[in-house]
Design a protein around this motif. Structure first.
Motif, PDB file in Angstrom:
ATOM      1  N   ASP A   1       0.868  -1.175   0.000  1.00  0.00           N
ATOM      2  CA  ASP A   1       0.000   0.000   0.000  1.00  0.00           C
ATOM      3  C   ASP A   1       0.907   1.228   0.000  1.00  0.00           C
ATOM      4  O   ASP A   1       1.400   1.655   1.053  1.00  0.00           O
ATOM      5  CB  ASP A   1      -0.895  -0.037   1.242  1.00  0.00           C
TER       6      ASP A   1
ATOM      7  N   SER B   1       1.628   5.018  -0.275  1.00  0.00           N
ATOM      8  CA  SER B   1       0.974   6.329  -0.178  1.00  0.00           C
ATOM      9  C   SER B   1       1.866   7.441  -0.716  1.00  0.00           C
ATOM     10  O   SER B   1       1.365   8.479  -1.164  1.00  0.00           O
ATOM     11  CB  SER B   1       0.586   6.626   1.273  1.00  0.00           C
ATOM     12  N   GLU B   2       3.182   7.234  -0.664  1.00  0.00           N
ATOM     13  CA  GLU B   2       4.120   8.206  -1.241  1.00  0.00           C
ATOM     14  C   GLU B   2       5.219   7.430  -1.966  1.00  0.00           C
ATOM     15  O   GLU B   2       5.988   6.711  -1.316  1.00  0.00           O
ATOM     16  CB  GLU B   2       4.754   9.080  -0.153  1.00  0.00           C
TER      17      GLU B   2
END
Length: 376
Positions: A61, A63-64
């Motif tokens: 996952d 996110s950045e």
């Protein structure tokens, strides 16, 4: 860079990618593993020491997105020690934080811009079942030399002709040959490669759990590379440069004397008898009708002997072997019976496996062992 990933997934990927990192790298960045998080939800881990490269991809996952370089061995140890919870990896300035439950680690980063570019994976030339590759490589690499002053002999010669791959290795005292079938990308393919035995063994063990392993090869066009790919993991290695000796001709065309012995009892007896064999002292095998007698030691030294049932065709013969080399060959066969084929007491002996006492031997794996001369 910021991503979350399952602890087991991260630990397996980091351990695999960092497995071949040098213990004393010529430059510090080569001790690192590069993590590259992509916005698509894929994290690629890679390592490279200018000879062997490794890449693995895992789902995460993200996110950045971002790229970072950290100590590979340290990250592997930390990942394996974390509790079984999701892991958050975050780049914060010059450090990377690894958080898992109540555990939090902070790792210094290394300059990712100094990290060398990994070689591109060569073109895939075929696929081979993972379990067959693992078995074949293990059978052959026992005969490869560990002496780095003879780099050619630390390699395994791979000969590809159509649907057949032949693996060869020798350390001058023994020679192993294994043939296996595979699925080539082109039916008329013909190629040879000399791969470091240690690298080939590592690739076979680490990728052999997959149903199929893709083999990639690039030779004669710039950098000579071999690559292996399975389950989202890729590894490449430079090929050994040089002309491998013509070892096939060492296998005898005719063997007038042949003996067949149950393999596991022979292994057990050889281990027991070799207990009294001093360093560099051989174990002797005396074949006569219906039996083989193993013995070691002489004079005032400790001595041992043991007799086993054996089938013999031809004249009685006595040979002597390095105990470990004998056990290596017997252990690699994996069949119920072993056939020893002789031409002369001082000439190399061929070991092949067979399923029953009266059956035919299997020439798919052949182990040739040079006997030791001994005083009669």
């Amino acid at each position: 860079m910021r991503f979350r990933v399952d602890r087991d997934v991260l630990a397996e990927a980091v351990t695999w990618t960092a497995r071949s990192l040098p213990t004393r790298p010529p430059v510090p960045v080569l001790a690192g593993v590069r993590l590259e998080a992509d916005a698509s939800g894929v994290v690629q881990l890679s390592s490279f020491d200018y000879e062997v490269s490794a890449r693995s991809e895992i789902a995460a996952d993200v996110s950045e997105p971002g790229t970072v370089l950290v100590s590979g061995r340290l990250l592997a140890e930390i990942s394996r020690a974390l509790p079984g919870k999701p892991v958050d990896v975050v780049l914060d300035g010059t450090k990377v934080s690894v958080t898992c439950g109540a555990s939090r680690f902070s790792l210094l980063t290394m300059p990712v811009e100094d990290y060398p570019a990994l070689p591109a994976m060569p073109d895939v030339v075929g696929t081979v079942p993972g379990d067959e590759l693992t078995s074949a490589v293990a059978q052959v690499t026992v005969a490869a030399s560990r002496d780095d002053t003879l780099p050619l002999l630390t390699g395994v010669r791979m000969e590809i002709e159509g649907e057949q791959i032949t693996l060869l290795a020798t350390d001058r005292y023994r020679l192993a040959l294994r043939e296996l079938t595979w699925r080539p990308a082109r039916p008329d393919i013909s190629a040879t490669a000399l791969v470091r035995a240690r690298t080939l063994s590592d690739a076979a063990k680490s990728l052999g759990g997959s149903d199929q392993v893709a083999v990639a090869l690039s030779s004669g066009a710039g950098v000579d590379l071999i690559g292996f790919e399975a389950g989202g993991r890729h590894t490449t290695s430079l090929l050994v440069d040089g002309e491998y000796p013509a070892v096939r001709r060492l296998f005898p065309d005719e063997t007038p004397i042949q003996a067949v012995v149950a393999r596991q009892p022979l292994i057990d007896a050889a281990r027991r008898v070799s207990l009294v064999a001093e360093r560099n002292t051989p174990i002797r095998l005396a074949f006569s009708e219906g039996q083989v007698v193993l013995d070691a030691g002489q004079g005032d030294d400790a001595q041992a002997s043991e007799a086993l049932e054996a089938s013999l065709v031809g004249d009685d013969i006595t040979v002597a072997f390095n105990p470990q080399f004998l056990l290596d060959g017997l252990g690699a066969l994996g069949t119920d019976f072993v056939r020893l084929s002789f031409t002369h007491p001082n000439k190399p002996v061929e070991f092949t496996g067979q399923g029953s006492l009266e059956g035919d031997d299997d020439k798919g794996y052949r182990y040739l062992l040079v006997p030791i001369r001994f005083a009669s």
